[in-house]
Design a protein around this motif. Structure first.
Motif, PDB file in Angstrom:
ATOM      1  N   LYS A   1       0.826  -1.231   0.000  1.00 27.62           N
ATOM      2  CA  LYS A   1       0.000   0.000   0.000  1.00 27.62           C
ATOM      3  C   LYS A   1       0.852   1.270   0.000  1.00 27.62           C
ATOM      4  O   LYS A   1       0.313   2.364  -0.053  1.00 27.62           O
ATOM      5  CB  LYS A   1      -0.908   0.024   1.249  1.00 27.62           C
ATOM      6  CG  LYS A   1      -1.741  -1.238   1.461  1.00 27.62           C
ATOM      7  CD  LYS A   1      -3.003  -1.218   0.647  1.00 27.62           C
ATOM      8  CE  LYS A   1      -3.917  -2.367   1.036  1.00 27.62           C
ATOM      9  NZ  LYS A   1      -4.485  -3.045  -0.112  1.00 27.62           N
ATOM     10  N   ASP A   2       2.189   1.071   0.140  1.00 26.37           N
ATOM     11  CA  ASP A   2       3.100   2.207   0.277  1.00 26.37           C
ATOM     12  C   ASP A   2       2.654   3.089   1.457  1.00 26.37           C
ATOM     13  O   ASP A   2       2.560   4.311   1.359  1.00 26.37           O
ATOM     14  CB  ASP A   2       3.127   3.022  -1.038  1.00 26.37           C
ATOM     15  CG  ASP A   2       4.424   3.793  -1.185  1.00 26.37           C
ATOM     16  OD1 ASP A   2       5.387   3.454  -0.477  1.00 26.37           O
ATOM     17  OD2 ASP A   2       4.458   4.754  -1.976  1.00 26.37           O
ATOM     18  N   ASP A   3       2.366   2.406   2.576  1.00 29.44           N
ATOM     19  CA  ASP A   3       1.719   3.040   3.734  1.00 29.44           C
ATOM     20  C   ASP A   3       2.739   3.372   4.825  1.00 29.44           C
ATOM     21  O   ASP A   3       3.343   2.476   5.437  1.00 29.44           O
ATOM     22  CB  ASP A   3       0.651   2.075   4.282  1.00 29.44           C
ATOM     23  CG  ASP A   3      -0.253   2.725   5.306  1.00 29.44           C
ATOM     24  OD1 ASP A   3       0.251   3.511   6.122  1.00 29.44           O
ATOM     25  OD2 ASP A   3      -1.460   2.413   5.305  1.00 29.44           O
ATOM     26  N   ARG A   4       2.927   4.661   5.071  1.00 29.12           N
ATOM     27  CA  ARG A   4       3.903   5.136   6.056  1.00 29.12           C
ATOM     28  C   ARG A   4       3.516   4.703   7.481  1.00 29.12           C
ATOM     29  O   ARG A   4       4.369   4.319   8.282  1.00 29.12           O
ATOM     30  CB  ARG A   4       3.974   6.659   5.951  1.00 29.12           C
ATOM     31  CG  ARG A   4       5.055   7.275   6.785  1.00 29.12           C
ATOM     32  CD  ARG A   4       5.067   8.792   6.625  1.00 29.12           C
ATOM     33  NE  ARG A   4       5.718   9.415   7.774  1.00 29.12           N
ATOM     34  CZ  ARG A   4       7.026   9.448   7.965  1.00 29.12           C
ATOM     35  NH1 ARG A   4       7.827   8.904   7.090  1.00 29.12           N
ATOM     36  NH2 ARG A   4       7.548  10.012   9.042  1.00 29.12           N
ATOM     37  N   GLU A   5       2.204   4.760   7.804  1.00 24.91           N
ATOM     38  CA  GLU A   5       1.735   4.397   9.160  1.00 24.91           C
ATOM     39  C   GLU A   5       2.041   2.929   9.476  1.00 24.91           C
ATOM     40  O   GLU A   5       2.516   2.594  10.559  1.00 24.91           O
ATOM     41  CB  GLU A   5       0.210   4.627   9.284  1.00 24.91           C
ATOM     42  CG  GLU A   5      -0.228   6.086   9.121  1.00 24.91           C
ATOM     43  CD  GLU A   5       0.471   7.016  10.105  1.00 24.91           C
ATOM     44  OE1 GLU A   5       0.530   6.655  11.307  1.00 24.91           O
ATOM     45  OE2 GLU A   5       0.983   8.063   9.674  1.00 24.91           O
ATOM     46  N   GLU A   6       1.740   2.075   8.499  1.00 20.53           N
ATOM     47  CA  GLU A   6       2.019   0.634   8.681  1.00 20.53           C
ATOM     48  C   GLU A   6       3.519   0.406   8.882  1.00 20.53           C
ATOM     49  O   GLU A   6       3.936  -0.386   9.722  1.00 20.53           O
ATOM     50  CB  GLU A   6       1.542  -0.175   7.466  1.00 20.53           C
ATOM     51  CG  GLU A   6       0.033  -0.202   7.263  1.00 20.53           C
ATOM     52  CD  GLU A   6      -0.676  -1.217   8.167  1.00 20.53           C
ATOM     53  OE1 GLU A   6      -0.019  -1.828   9.016  1.00 20.53           O
ATOM     54  OE2 GLU A   6      -1.907  -1.365   8.021  1.00 20.53           O
ATOM     55  N   ALA A   7       4.325   1.125   8.098  1.00 19.89           N
ATOM     56  CA  ALA A   7       5.784   0.971   8.179  1.00 19.89           C
ATOM     57  C   ALA A   7       6.308   1.386   9.562  1.00 19.89           C
ATOM     58  O   ALA A   7       7.158   0.710  10.151  1.00 19.89           O
ATOM     59  CB  ALA A   7       6.457   1.797   7.091  1.00 19.89           C
ATOM     60  N   LEU A   8       5.758   2.469  10.103  1.00 24.31           N
ATOM     61  CA  LEU A   8       6.160   2.931  11.441  1.00 24.31           C
ATOM     62  C   LEU A   8       5.784   1.899  12.509  1.00 24.31           C
ATOM     63  O   LEU A   8       6.553   1.650  13.447  1.00 24.31           O
ATOM     64  CB  LEU A   8       5.503   4.284  11.769  1.00 24.31           C
ATOM     65  CG  LEU A   8       6.119   5.509  11.059  1.00 24.31           C
ATOM     66  CD1 LEU A   8       5.209   6.721  11.201  1.00 24.31           C
ATOM     67  CD2 LEU A   8       7.509   5.823  11.614  1.00 24.31           C
ATOM     68  N   ALA A   9       4.608   1.294  12.339  1.00 25.83           N
ATOM     69  CA  ALA A   9       4.152   0.255  13.289  1.00 25.83           C
ATOM     70  C   ALA A   9       5.111  -0.938  13.272  1.00 25.83           C
ATOM     71  O   ALA A   9       5.381  -1.544  14.311  1.00 25.83           O
ATOM     72  CB  ALA A   9       2.737  -0.188  12.926  1.00 25.83           C
ATOM     73  N   VAL A  10       5.630  -1.274  12.078  1.00 23.01           N
ATOM     74  CA  VAL A  10       6.582  -2.393  11.947  1.00 23.01           C
ATOM     75  C   VAL A  10       7.867  -2.090  12.719  1.00 23.01           C
ATOM     76  O   VAL A  10       8.389  -2.950  13.436  1.00 23.01           O
ATOM     77  CB  VAL A  10       6.904  -2.680  10.448  1.00 23.01           C
ATOM     78  CG1 VAL A  10       8.052  -3.679  10.323  1.00 23.01           C
ATOM     79  CG2 VAL A  10       5.675  -3.210   9.728  1.00 23.01           C
ATOM     80  N   VAL A  11       8.352  -0.856  12.600  1.00 21.22           N
ATOM     81  CA  VAL A  11       9.583  -0.462  13.305  1.00 21.22           C
ATOM     82  C   VAL A  11       9.395  -0.619  14.819  1.00 21.22           C
ATOM     83  O   VAL A  11      10.281  -1.107  15.522  1.00 21.22           O
ATOM     84  CB  VAL A  11       9.985   0.989  12.935  1.00 21.22           C
ATOM     85  CG1 VAL A  11      11.204   1.430  13.748  1.00 21.22           C
ATOM     86  CG2 VAL A  11      10.289   1.085  11.441  1.00 21.22           C
ATOM     87  N   GLN A  12       8.212  -0.221  15.308  1.00 21.28           N
ATOM     88  CA  GLN A  12       7.918  -0.362  16.747  1.00 21.28           C
ATOM     89  C   GLN A  12       7.850  -1.842  17.147  1.00 21.28           C
ATOM     90  O   GLN A  12       8.364  -2.238  18.194  1.00 21.28           O
ATOM     91  CB  GLN A  12       6.588   0.324  17.093  1.00 21.28           C
ATOM     92  CG  GLN A  12       6.711   1.844  17.114  1.00 21.28           C
ATOM     93  CD  GLN A  12       5.350   2.521  17.268  1.00 21.28           C
ATOM     94  OE1 GLN A  12       4.318   1.930  16.980  1.00 21.28           O
ATOM     95  NE2 GLN A  12       5.357   3.766  17.697  1.00 21.28           N
TER      96      GLN A  12
END
Length: 543
Positions: free
Chosen positions: A473-484
């Motif tokens: 989805k090229d989703d920044r929010e999802e990517a940030l959640a993965v880092v956490q």
């Protein structure tokens, strides 16, 4: 007479053993000489059933075993490399290819068997080069094949004068079905149609059996040889079982047709024998070749019907893993690099979904110890490696064109992501090997340790899933959640490692269980790292 019977049995079974060893050595040697090209031949040249027949013939000649080719084909169908229709062509070709052994036997070079064996042994023992050794193996097998035949033949000579054997061949002449049953049973026992055809050639050349009795046995041999594919497909996927069912059906239908036309076929073989001045062994070889070629010609137009029929006999939805890419069309590279990159991304997302599925299967294997989960995970790992090669090649072709700055950045992200997903596959393969070790060495994991592993698996799986979603989805929010989440995985790994050391110190847990546990959580932590790399690539793309 007692001694004669013993000599007859010993020469026959000894000769049979040497013959089977010869076939195996010859096939192995030829296979090693051909390298990994066999699978490539089957994969590349099966785009239509006719090419499949040719590929089946070539591969069977190379490995000297129609069963071997069918088992290879079952594996390729299993892996999604080949459709059932393509597999049917290969199986038909395998039946033709296996007749080559009978023609080799028909060339009467039995008296040179020992020097051929010596030449092969010389190449195996005095040369260290792999290719030369492989050729030596094939030559040794070739000689052993004739040596075994010579022994079997001399063992079978006295059978002509045995009244019981004469009565049996007379019965087979009058009742063709009896001959088919005998041929089938003997091939099932020996596991090689080439061996039973060789024995048949020996009996016919010694005058111990008539052509009328020999031909039905020949048909039975073709049915008996299908047992190997049937055994290989047991416990395999639905597609593999269907491929084995095709092998059986093909030979059963062929035998039924030829039994009905037996008088005509016998006249045809007699005509070939007289017009080509064939010796007895060659007569059987030509009969075997003609049977399989005619059988293929007759049934070839009905490949679709055969596929439909076995799908009805073995119903159900098949869960094969597609090794081949679905989105990488080379035409996009010429037309538009932006479109080509989108295609590559779609394929990478699909690859990522496979990686998540492989992790799920690995987790199931850990909790159930059922081999089907291990097999599925390893199949997925094979698909990841295959897709990694295909996608990387596609991306390299895209980069040879002119890319804008934005496209170039996206290209780099995709190249890195492919590598990360492929590494996830390597790590769950490591975990499967650890579980294999745990099972085979009866290592006991405590309930608390098992609970910790389940928790870490759940967190790692959801992290990978979210990373692939962020990419898709090229989703920044999802990517940030993965880092956490990855931060959580790191803390979890440190915490569980400490808890496990305490369990070991208190004697709740064995050292070997400790090693397995620590290595599994270490691999899961590394998978988390690769998931974070994918998420960070998405975040960098946004910056």
């Amino acid at each position: 007479m007692e001694l004669d019977v013993q000599k007859l049995i010993f020469e026959f079974i000894g000769g049979l053993g040497i013959f089977l060893l010869g076939i195996k050595y010859m096939g192995d040697g030829l296979q090693k000489s051909a390298g990994d090209r066999l699978r490539d031949i089957l994969d590349r040249f099966t785009s239509n059933p006719f090419l499949g027949v040719l590929a089946g013939i070539v591969v069977t000649i190379l490995i000297q075993s129609s069963s071997g080719t069918t088992v290879l084909t079952v594996g390729l169908v299993n892996a999604g490399f080949m459709t059932l229709r393509q597999a049917i062509g290969v199986i038909m070709g395998a039946n033709i290819g296996t007749t080559v052994t009978a023609f080799i036997i028909g060339i009467d070079i039995g008296e040179y068997a020992l020097p051929i064996v010596a030449a092969g042994a010389f190449l195996i023992f005095f040369f260290k080069h792999q290719k030369v050794t492989a050729v030596g193996q094939a030559v040794f097998g070739f000689g052993a094949l004739f040596l075994g035949l010579e022994l079997m033949s001399s063992g079978m000579k006295p059978l002509r004068s045995l009244e019981a054997f004469q009565e049996l061949t007379l019965s087979m002449s009058e009742h063709a079905v009896l001959g088919v049953v005998i041929g089938t049973l003997f091939t099932v026992i020996v596991q090689s149609s080439s061996a039973t055809i060789g024995i048949l050639q020996g009996l016919f050349s010694e005058g111990a059996i008539t052509l009328d009795a020999a031909l039905p046995v020949l048909f039975g041999d073709n049915i008996g040889t299908t047992i190997t594919a049937v055994l290989a497909s047991l416990g395999a996927t639905i597609a593999a079982r269907r491929a084995a069912a095709v092998h059986v059906t093909f030979n059963l239908v062929g035998t039924t047709i030829f039994l009905l036309l037996l008088p005509v076929f016998t006249k045809f073989v007699v005509f070939l024998q007289s017009s080509l001045s064939l010796n007895e062994e060659m007569t059987i070889a030509f009969a075997h070749g003609s049977f399989n070629i005619f059988n293929t010609v007759v049934q070839f137009p009905f490949i679709g019907a055969l596929a439909w029929m076995v799908t009805k006999i073995i119903p159900g939805k098949d869960t094969t893993i597609e090794y081949k890419p679905k989105h990488l069309d080379p035409i996009f590279i010429q037309q538009s690099s932006a479109l080509a990159l989108d295609q590559a991304k779609s394929e990478i997302v699909r690859m990522g979904e496979y990686a998540h599925q492989g992790l799920e299967e690995t987790n199931l294997y850990l909790s159930t110890n059922q081999m089907k989960h291990s097999d599925m995970a390893m199949q997925i790992e094979g698909a990841l490696n295959s897709l990694d090669r295909s996608i990387t090649d596609y991306l390299i072709k895209i980069s040879s064109g002119s890319l804008s700055e934005f496209e170039s950045a996206k290209h780099t992200v995709l190249m890195d992501t492919v590598r990360d997903i492929e590494r996830i596959g390597d790590h769950f393969e490591n975990i499967i090997e650890l579980i294999d070790y745990k099972i085979s060495n009866k290592v006991l994991i405590t309930e608390k340790a098992q609970e910790d592993l389940n928790n870490m698996f759940d967190l790692t799986m959801s992290t990978v899933k979210q990373a692939i979603k962020a990419l898709e989805k090229d989703d920044r929010e999802e990517a940030l959640a993965v880092v956490q989440k990855e931060d959580q995985i790191d803390k979890m790994e440190r915490n569980y490692r400490k808890k496990h050391i305490i369990r070991m110190n208190e004697g709740d847990c064995s050292v070997s269980a400790g090693i397995v546990f620590v290595d599994i959580i270490s691999n899961l932590e590394r998978i988390g790292d690769h998931a974070v790399n994918i998420a960070e690539a998405v975040l960098d793309d946004h910056s």
